[in-house]
Write a protein that holds these residues in place. Structure first.
Motif: not given
Length: 230
Positions: A217, A151, A215, A181, A148-149, A186
């Motif tokens: 995460i 993003c 952001v 994101i 996910k990071a 995120g």
């Protein structure tokens, strides 16, 4: 060449990760020996902040926006510890990574304003092969969170691509970044397009403008940035 390794307690907030922040002194020293570093400065909290410590250094305006808005007193801790390190070591040059871009600008301002005889050199941000910016806090991420990071990097690449295609309205570009994101899961702390010297938001995108993002995460707060180029 002297490398300081110090997890500075005064730049962590009340509910932040001071106690769990990744530390691996033996690994760090082994890497520094391999790199040819002469000395490692690894001070204790008692040395840097004795019981009667009362003095703080802060850079007005620059320290209360972006990360400073989310983390009150964070940059006061950064500037205070760095001026102490500079006074103790008195280096000709200090090398600071561009991943913490706001920190780099703040410390450049402090050195200039206080007539410190040290040249501040920004070092390019270093990324993993897939684009994720190197960070000690990446260790907190689960395998799913690690994916996910990406993003953050993907959103910055979206901004760069849009700029090259002629988009100069930061609101439009930041909106597309927000979509990248949030669609990945995120939680945005901030997105900003800023002047690289003043850190003030810009109304028109042009070459050299910095896109900054913070952001969450999972429960980990990550930062990243990119200089727009043609």
């Amino acid at each position: 060449t002297i490398v300081s390794i110090y997890v500075n307690p005064t730049q962590f907030g009340e509910n932040e990760d001071l106690s769990t922040y990744p530390r691996d002194l033996d690994k760090d020293i082994a890497l520094l020996e391999k790199a040819g570093v002469d000395t490692v400065f690894f001070p204790s909290d008692q040395l840097m902040y004795p019981e009667d410590f009362k003095t703080w250094v802060s850079v007005a305006e620059l320290s209360t926006i972006l990360c400073g808005k989310s983390r009150p007193n964070h940059f006061r801790g950064v500037t205070t510890i760095v001026i102490k390190l500079l006074n103790l070591i008195q280096p000709k040059r200090i090398y600071l990574g561009e991943k913490d871009f706001q920190q780099l600008v703040i410390l450049r301002t402090m050195v200039k304003d206080l007539n410190v005889n040290t040249e501040v050199i920004g070092c390019p941000l270093i990324r993993e092969k897939d684009g994720l910016a190197l960070s000690s806090r990446n260790k907190y991420l689960s395998p799913q969170g690690r994916k996910k990071a990406l993003c953050l990097y993907n959103s910055l690449m979206t901004a760069q691509d849009m700029f090259k295609k002629g988009f100069i309205d930061p609101n439009i570009v930041l909106a597309e970044m927000k979509e990248v994101i949030e669609s990945a899961g995120g939680k945005i702390d901030y997105l900003a397009a800023v002047d690289p010297q003043s850190l003030q938001t810009v109304e028109i995108l042009e070459q050299g403008v910095r896109i900054l993002t913070a952001v969450f995460i999972e429960d980990t707060r990550l930062i990243d940035n990119l200089e727009l180029t043609m």
